[in-house]
Design a protein around this motif. Sequence first.
Motif, mmCIF file in Angstrom:
data_model
loop_
_atom_site.group_PDB
_atom_site.id
_atom_site.type_symbol
_atom_site.label_atom_id
_atom_site.label_comp_id
_atom_site.label_asym_id
_atom_site.label_seq_id
_atom_site.Cartn_x
_atom_site.Cartn_y
_atom_site.Cartn_z
ATOM 1 N N ASN A 1 -9.150 -10.264 2.359
ATOM 2 C CA ASN A 1 -8.514 -11.542 2.154
ATOM 3 C C ASN A 1 -7.093 -11.425 2.858
ATOM 4 O O ASN A 1 -6.476 -12.308 2.759
ATOM 5 C CB ASN A 1 -8.201 -12.111 0.983
ATOM 6 C CG ASN A 1 -7.186 -11.221 0.216
ATOM 7 O OD1 ASN A 1 -6.580 -10.372 0.708
ATOM 8 N ND2 ASN A 1 -6.792 -12.053 -1.102
ATOM 9 N N THR B 1 -4.433 -10.597 3.101
ATOM 10 C CA THR B 1 -2.737 -10.339 2.707
ATOM 11 C C THR B 1 -2.998 -9.483 1.631
ATOM 12 O O THR B 1 -1.758 -9.093 1.138
ATOM 13 C CB THR B 1 -2.585 -11.761 1.988
ATOM 14 O OG1 THR B 1 -3.504 -12.289 1.181
ATOM 15 C CG2 THR B 1 -2.126 -12.967 3.025
ATOM 16 N N GLU B 2 -4.209 -8.896 1.212
ATOM 17 C CA GLU B 2 -4.026 -8.099 -0.099
ATOM 18 C C GLU B 2 -5.044 -6.684 0.091
ATOM 19 O O GLU B 2 -4.470 -5.608 0.023
ATOM 20 C CB GLU B 2 -4.551 -8.972 -1.352
ATOM 21 C CG GLU B 2 -4.272 -8.197 -2.382
ATOM 22 C CD GLU B 2 -4.320 -8.956 -3.590
ATOM 23 O OE1 GLU B 2 -5.436 -9.653 -3.609
ATOM 24 O OE2 GLU B 2 -4.100 -8.747 -4.848
ATOM 25 N N PHE B 3 -6.122 -6.884 0.431
ATOM 26 C CA PHE B 3 -7.109 -5.705 0.551
ATOM 27 C C PHE B 3 -8.127 -5.981 1.843
ATOM 28 O O PHE B 3 -8.456 -7.147 2.261
ATOM 29 C CB PHE B 3 -7.746 -5.525 -0.745
ATOM 30 C CG PHE B 3 -9.003 -6.652 -0.799
ATOM 31 C CD1 PHE B 3 -8.746 -7.953 -1.316
ATOM 32 C CD2 PHE B 3 -10.304 -6.433 -0.579
ATOM 33 C CE1 PHE B 3 -9.708 -8.876 -1.554
ATOM 34 C CE2 PHE B 3 -11.185 -7.251 -0.872
ATOM 35 C CZ PHE B 3 -11.056 -8.570 -1.141
ATOM 36 N N LYS C 1 -4.756 -4.322 -7.175
ATOM 37 C CA LYS C 1 -5.224 -4.670 -8.698
ATOM 38 C C LYS C 1 -6.162 -3.743 -8.946
ATOM 39 O O LYS C 1 -7.193 -3.785 -8.296
ATOM 40 C CB LYS C 1 -5.353 -6.433 -8.561
ATOM 41 C CG LYS C 1 -4.005 -6.881 -8.471
ATOM 42 C CD LYS C 1 -4.462 -8.541 -8.416
ATOM 43 C CE LYS C 1 -3.387 -9.481 -7.637
ATOM 44 N NZ LYS C 1 -3.874 -10.276 -6.711
ATOM 45 N N ILE D 1 -9.697 -5.165 -7.862
ATOM 46 C CA ILE D 1 -10.012 -4.815 -6.355
ATOM 47 C C ILE D 1 -10.680 -3.506 -6.076
ATOM 48 O O ILE D 1 -11.471 -3.032 -5.502
ATOM 49 C CB ILE D 1 -8.978 -5.021 -5.364
ATOM 50 C CG1 ILE D 1 -8.736 -6.881 -5.378
ATOM 51 C CG2 ILE D 1 -9.057 -4.671 -4.210
ATOM 52 C CD1 ILE D 1 -7.473 -7.061 -4.816
HETATM 53 C C1 LIG Z 1 -6.036 -12.686 -1.894
HETATM 54 O O1 LIG Z 1 -4.481 -12.573 -1.774
HETATM 55 C C2 LIG Z 1 -3.889 -13.321 -2.170
HETATM 56 C C3 LIG Z 1 -2.572 -13.189 -2.078
HETATM 57 O O2 LIG Z 1 -1.944 -11.872 -1.791
HETATM 58 C C4 LIG Z 1 -4.133 -13.176 -3.807
HETATM 59 O O3 LIG Z 1 -3.204 -13.919 -5.003
HETATM 60 C C5 LIG Z 1 -5.494 -13.309 -4.286
HETATM 61 O O4 LIG Z 1 -5.723 -12.906 -5.492
HETATM 62 C C6 LIG Z 1 -6.407 -12.339 -3.368
HETATM 63 N N1 LIG Z 1 -7.651 -12.948 -3.411
HETATM 64 C C7 LIG Z 1 -8.691 -12.086 -4.020
HETATM 65 C C8 LIG Z 1 -10.079 -12.660 -3.917
HETATM 66 O O5 LIG Z 1 -8.535 -11.087 -4.244
#
Ligand SMILES: *[C@@H]1O[C@H](CO)[C@@H](O)[C@H](O)[C@H]1NC(C)=O
Length: 187
Positions: free
Chosen positions: A117, A119-121, A147, A150
């Motif tokens: 995504n 911005t995160e993983f 998290k 994830i």
């Molecule tokens: C993708 O990134 C956003 C912003 O960091 C986060 O809030 C969101 O939970 C993420 N989506 C998933 C599906 O992990």
Amino acid sequence: MRTTVAAVVMVMCSMMVHADVKPQRDFSLQKFAGKWYRVGLAYDSPNFVPYRDKIKASMGIITPLVNGNVNLTMWDVTPVGCVSKLYQYEKTTVPGQFTYFSTRHNMVKDITVVETNYTEFALVLKHKVFNREYTQVALYGRTQRLKPDIIQKFKAFALSRGFSRESILTPPPVENCPPAGSGRQVS
Ligand SMILES: *[C@@H]1O[C@H](CO)[C@@H](O)[C@H](O)[C@H]1NC(C)=O
Ligand SMILES: *[C@@H]1O[C@H](CO)[C@@H](O)[C@H](O)[C@H]1NC(C)=O
């Protein structure tokens, strides 16, 4: 001659890239660029087993090139200190899938960004193209800790690819590698 061989290898690679794993839909290399930490790793090569405890969540920087290829710089803590290594990924016809020549194993491997995504993983699968054993799954994070859901997604994916539980690692954060104020300039 060299270019002919390279071209043939590239064509074969794009054909042989595993049909069963699809890359992230609408993959954007520009959004994927920048700093990542390898916060999860699944790898079951017997040669790797002695090193499992020593693995750290290494940092890497993805630099897109104008031709669509990628330079990946990774930093690793080794017995001689923090060492950076450059990997050059070549694009295929499929966005989100790359190939690279592993000098360590002397063979072409393919890389698929299975899900991200941005911005995160990012969940990344690495194969040897001509010999599917010792596949590797990596979980990359924009931060050193991700998290739990994830982490669970990564573990479930690795298990679904046939990895044993012992081979699925979530290494501790790396400290001062690259040393503060040096490699970080690259990003
Ligand atoms: C993708 O990134 C956003 C912003 O960091 C986060 O809030 C969101 O939970 C993420 N989506 C998933 C599906 O992990
Ligand atoms: C990518 O790596 C190659 C080989 O080291 C280098 O010559 C090139 O300048 C790099 N490109 C970028 C944009 O970092």
